[in-house]
Write an enzyme that holds these catalytic residues in place. Structure first.
Site, PDB file in Angstrom:
ATOM      1  N   ASP A 134      34.989  37.513  42.297  1.00 44.77           N
ATOM      2  CA  ASP A 134      35.429  38.579  41.396  1.00 44.77           C
ATOM      3  C   ASP A 134      34.768  38.379  40.030  1.00 44.77           C
ATOM      4  O   ASP A 134      35.099  37.460  39.285  1.00 44.77           O
ATOM      5  CB  ASP A 134      36.967  38.525  41.289  1.00 44.77           C
ATOM      6  CG  ASP A 134      37.522  39.655  40.431  1.00 44.77           C
ATOM      7  OD1 ASP A 134      36.729  40.385  39.807  1.00 44.77           O
ATOM      8  OD2 ASP A 134      38.760  39.794  40.389  1.00 44.77           O
ATOM      9  N   LYS A 147      34.749  46.502  33.944  1.00 40.94           N
ATOM     10  CA  LYS A 147      34.590  46.286  32.498  1.00 40.94           C
ATOM     11  C   LYS A 147      33.191  46.661  31.992  1.00 40.94           C
ATOM     12  O   LYS A 147      32.917  47.823  31.764  1.00 40.94           O
ATOM     13  CB  LYS A 147      34.973  44.861  32.142  1.00 40.94           C
ATOM     14  CG  LYS A 147      36.468  44.590  32.467  1.00 40.94           C
ATOM     15  CD  LYS A 147      36.923  43.253  31.967  1.00 40.94           C
ATOM     16  CE  LYS A 147      38.327  42.915  32.407  1.00 40.94           C
ATOM     17  NZ  LYS A 147      39.380  43.371  31.547  1.00 40.94           N
ATOM     18  N   TYR A 187      43.499  36.403  38.354  1.00 43.84           N
ATOM     19  CA  TYR A 187      43.985  37.783  38.322  1.00 43.84           C
ATOM     20  C   TYR A 187      42.900  38.685  38.900  1.00 43.84           C
ATOM     21  O   TYR A 187      41.725  38.559  38.539  1.00 43.84           O
ATOM     22  CB  TYR A 187      44.308  38.207  36.887  1.00 43.84           C
ATOM     23  CG  TYR A 187      44.800  39.637  36.767  1.00 43.84           C
ATOM     24  CD1 TYR A 187      46.050  40.006  37.265  1.00 43.84           C
ATOM     25  CD2 TYR A 187      44.015  40.619  36.163  1.00 43.84           C
ATOM     26  CE1 TYR A 187      46.504  41.316  37.160  1.00 43.84           C
ATOM     27  CE2 TYR A 187      44.469  41.928  36.042  1.00 43.84           C
ATOM     28  CZ  TYR A 187      45.713  42.272  36.548  1.00 43.84           C
ATOM     29  OH  TYR A 187      46.167  43.562  36.448  1.00 43.84           O
TER      30      TYR A 187
HETATM   31  C1  LIG Z   1      38.874  39.179  37.128  1.00 44.54           C
HETATM   32  C2  LIG Z   1      39.535  40.529  37.140  1.00 44.54           C
HETATM   33  N1  LIG Z   1      39.600  41.215  38.281  1.00 44.54           N
HETATM   34  C3  LIG Z   1      40.165  42.425  38.348  1.00 44.54           C
HETATM   35  C4  LIG Z   1      40.711  43.002  37.228  1.00 44.54           C
HETATM   36  C5  LIG Z   1      41.347  44.355  37.328  1.00 44.54           C
HETATM   37  O1  LIG Z   1      40.594  45.313  36.654  1.00 44.54           O
HETATM   38  P1  LIG Z   1      41.266  46.650  36.127  1.00 44.54           P
HETATM   39  O2  LIG Z   1      42.165  46.275  35.009  1.00 44.54           O
HETATM   40  O3  LIG Z   1      40.084  47.482  35.707  1.00 44.54           O
HETATM   41  O4  LIG Z   1      41.975  47.260  37.279  1.00 44.54           O
HETATM   42  C6  LIG Z   1      40.665  42.334  36.014  1.00 44.54           C
HETATM   43  C7  LIG Z   1      41.246  42.935  34.809  1.00 44.54           C
HETATM   44  O5  LIG Z   1      41.523  42.331  33.868  1.00 44.54           O
HETATM   45  C8  LIG Z   1      40.049  41.057  35.966  1.00 44.54           C
HETATM   46  O6  LIG Z   1      39.993  40.357  34.822  1.00 44.54           O
HETATM   47  N1  LIG Z   2      43.460  40.329  31.530  1.00 42.03           N
HETATM   48  C1  LIG Z   2      43.181  41.716  31.513  1.00 42.03           C
HETATM   49  C2  LIG Z   2      41.733  41.858  31.351  1.00 42.03           C
HETATM   50  O1  LIG Z   2      40.990  41.037  31.031  1.00 42.03           O
HETATM   51  C3  LIG Z   2      43.860  42.432  30.430  1.00 42.03           C
HETATM   52  C4  LIG Z   2      43.668  43.921  30.539  1.00 42.03           C
HETATM   53  C5  LIG Z   2      44.886  44.595  31.084  1.00 42.03           C
HETATM   54  O2  LIG Z   2      45.307  44.289  32.196  1.00 42.03           O
HETATM   55  O3  LIG Z   2      45.385  45.489  30.399  1.00 42.03           O
END
Ligand SMILES: Cc1ncc(COP(=O)(O)O)c(C=O)c1O
Ligand SMILES: N[C@H](C=O)CCC(=O)O
Length: 456
Positions: free
Chosen positions: A252, A291, A157
């Site tokens: 990522d 994060k 993701y």
């Molecule tokens: C590996 C990874 N990349 C990107 C994202 C996207 O970040 P955001 O939710 O801040 O847009 C997430 C969010 O969970 C993530 O876990």
């Molecule tokens: N998998 C996501 C972050 O780690 C969960 C956060 C979200 O998308 O709301």
């Protein structure tokens, strides 16, 4: 083990009436009542708890129930909720102004802090979310190579931009969505989705499309289909293969960065990428962070090789911008979090993660529940079901017994432990998880393991 104090957190099924009222109200004006799908309890059922405060390892809901937290705001709360130094820094930054749409001194300070921890980062651009970071990195990779295609792995993701939602983890895995409506065929065709940890599949994609692939994007360790780390040597081979074909690698670290370890999962991979005396060192070309770098406020970043990063406007032709980018209040939270994320904090997180993961496994073994604890640095998650060997990719983790997780999750929640409301998310420990917090979690496990045993 110290006795767990009695209270609304400890083994009592307390009222959730206020959370239910709030959910009903939100559902009338907000789609699904939530502003991010994983919050909706869609796969575990029941009433999502509305949280009103957090301190250290604990959060409190609108009905006054306290929970020992293993979500940590999905990662950012590395030091625990409302860490006093972070709150002080945020307050004093806010008193000076909430944002100016102009450069502020702390931007370079945060960039320096990240660069000092991650040698593969020579320059850094700040954005507000992980989604923006990966979107920018991909545009940069396409701009630098002049190529259209992107390779991503099933179950990874990278946020919710159009080209990244096919076979994605996190909420899409939770809701069993293969992708998203609203993505044009033309956009979807620019992304090749491959199985993770499968070098022959990657080689075949480069043999067929090599000249057209701009970049591979990969979570440094997958943690949005449960935790599923790269197999030994996979990251190194992936980088070497991409470079042989003139493509870039975007690692990522939005989730793993400064959480899986002090230098993120790249630091955990360390020797493997340095070559360990058996080969040349390799490094990803671009990295994304989020994060932890925002300490709980909206801040994320894309960084990497200077020659690539300098292609960003205003120096180069790849455009990227943001009214809120480099926000001073978010910078105060992020910088203070990183500066307090010292060796002691990481060793506390590692000790708590080891203790909790070990206790989960013992409790499930004790109840006869087949499972695997999946680890990547200090991150972990639990897969329910029979797995003869470590799963390598998304197809295997999709076979897990989510019904068991659902029962386990609710039994933990009823006993005052807040787990991710999805079998496909990582569990997040903080530096505030002291022995007392760990003991509360451990005390809840036998009952939850029995509930998981009864659920099939
Ligand atoms: C590996 C990874 N990349 C990107 C994202 C996207 O970040 P955001 O939710 O801040 O847009 C997430 C969010 O969970 C993530 O876990
Ligand atoms: N998998 C996501 C972050 O780690 C969960 C956060 C979200 O998308 O709301």
């Amino acid at each position: 083990m110290a006795e767990v104090s009695a209270g609304r957190h400890a083994g009592t099924r307390s009222s959730t009436a206020r959370s239910e009222e709030l959910a009903a109200r939100a559902g009338r004006v907000i789609p699904g009542g939530v502003n991010s799908p994983v919050r909706a309890f869609a796969s575990v059922g029941g009433a999502p708890r509305f949280l009103v405060s957090g301190r250290g390892a604990y959060v409190t809901d609108a009905d006054g129930n306290e929970y020992t937290d293993l979500v940590a705001a999905w990662g950012p709360a590395l030091l625990g909720h409302a860490h006093p130094a972070v709150i002080d820094a945020v307050k004093s930054a806010a008193e000076r102004g909430l944002g100016f749409g102009a450069s502020v001194p702390a931007e370079a300070e945060l960039a320096e802090e990240i660069i000092s921890r991650v040698p593969a980062v020579e320059r850094l651009r700040l954005v507000s979310t992980g989604t923006e970071a990966t979107m920018t990195a991909i545009r940069l990779a396409r701009g630098a190579t002049g190529r259209p295609l992107l390779v991503k792995f099933a179950g990874h993701y990278h946020g919710h931009s159009d080209g990244l939602l096919a076979e994605a983890g996190s909420g899409l895995a939770t809701l069993s969505l293969p992708g998203s409506a609203g993505v044009t065929e033309a956009t979807a065709a620019q992304t090749l989705v491959l199985p993770y940890n499968d070098l022959p599949a990657l080689e075949a994609a480069f043999t067929e499309h090599g000249e057209r692939i701009a970049a591979i994007i990969a979570e440094a360790a997958a943690a949005n289909m449960g935790v599923l780390p790269p197999e030994p040597g996979f990251t190194r081979s992936m980088i070497e293969l991409a470079h042989r074909h003139g493509a870039l690698v975007i690692l990522d670290e939005v989730l793993t960065g400064f959480r899986a370890g002090p230098s993120g999962y790249l630091g955990v991979l360390g020797d493997e990428l340095r070559g360990d005396g058996t080969g040349d060192p390799v490094a990803p070309d671009l990295l994304t962070f989020g994060k932890v770098v925002g300490g709980g406020l909206p801040l994320a970043a894309v960084g990497g090789r200077a020659d690539l990063m300098d292609l960003l406007a205003p120096l180069g032709p790849v455009y990227q911008a943001g009214t809120l980018s480099g926000n001073p209040v978010a910078l105060a939270a992020g910088l203070t979090t990183l500066r307090h994320a010292d060796a002691a904090a990481y060793s506390r997180i590692a000790a708590a993660a080891d203790a909790i993961a070990g206790a989960v496994s013992s409790a499930l073994d004790g109840a006869g529940v087949p499972h695997r604890v999946q680890r990547a640095g200090t991150l972990f998650s639990v897969l329910f079901g029979e797995f003869a060997a470590a799963p390598r990719g998304y197809a295997e983790v999709q076979r897990q017994e989510t019904v068991r997780y659902r029962a386990f999750f609710h039994a933990m929640l009823d006993q005052g432990v807040n787990l991710p409301p999805s079998a496909f998310e990582a569990w997040f420990v903080t530096a505030a998880h002291d022995d007392a917090a760990v003991e509360r979690i451990v005390a809840a496990l036998p009952g939850a393991a029995r509930a998981a045993a009864r659920s099939l």
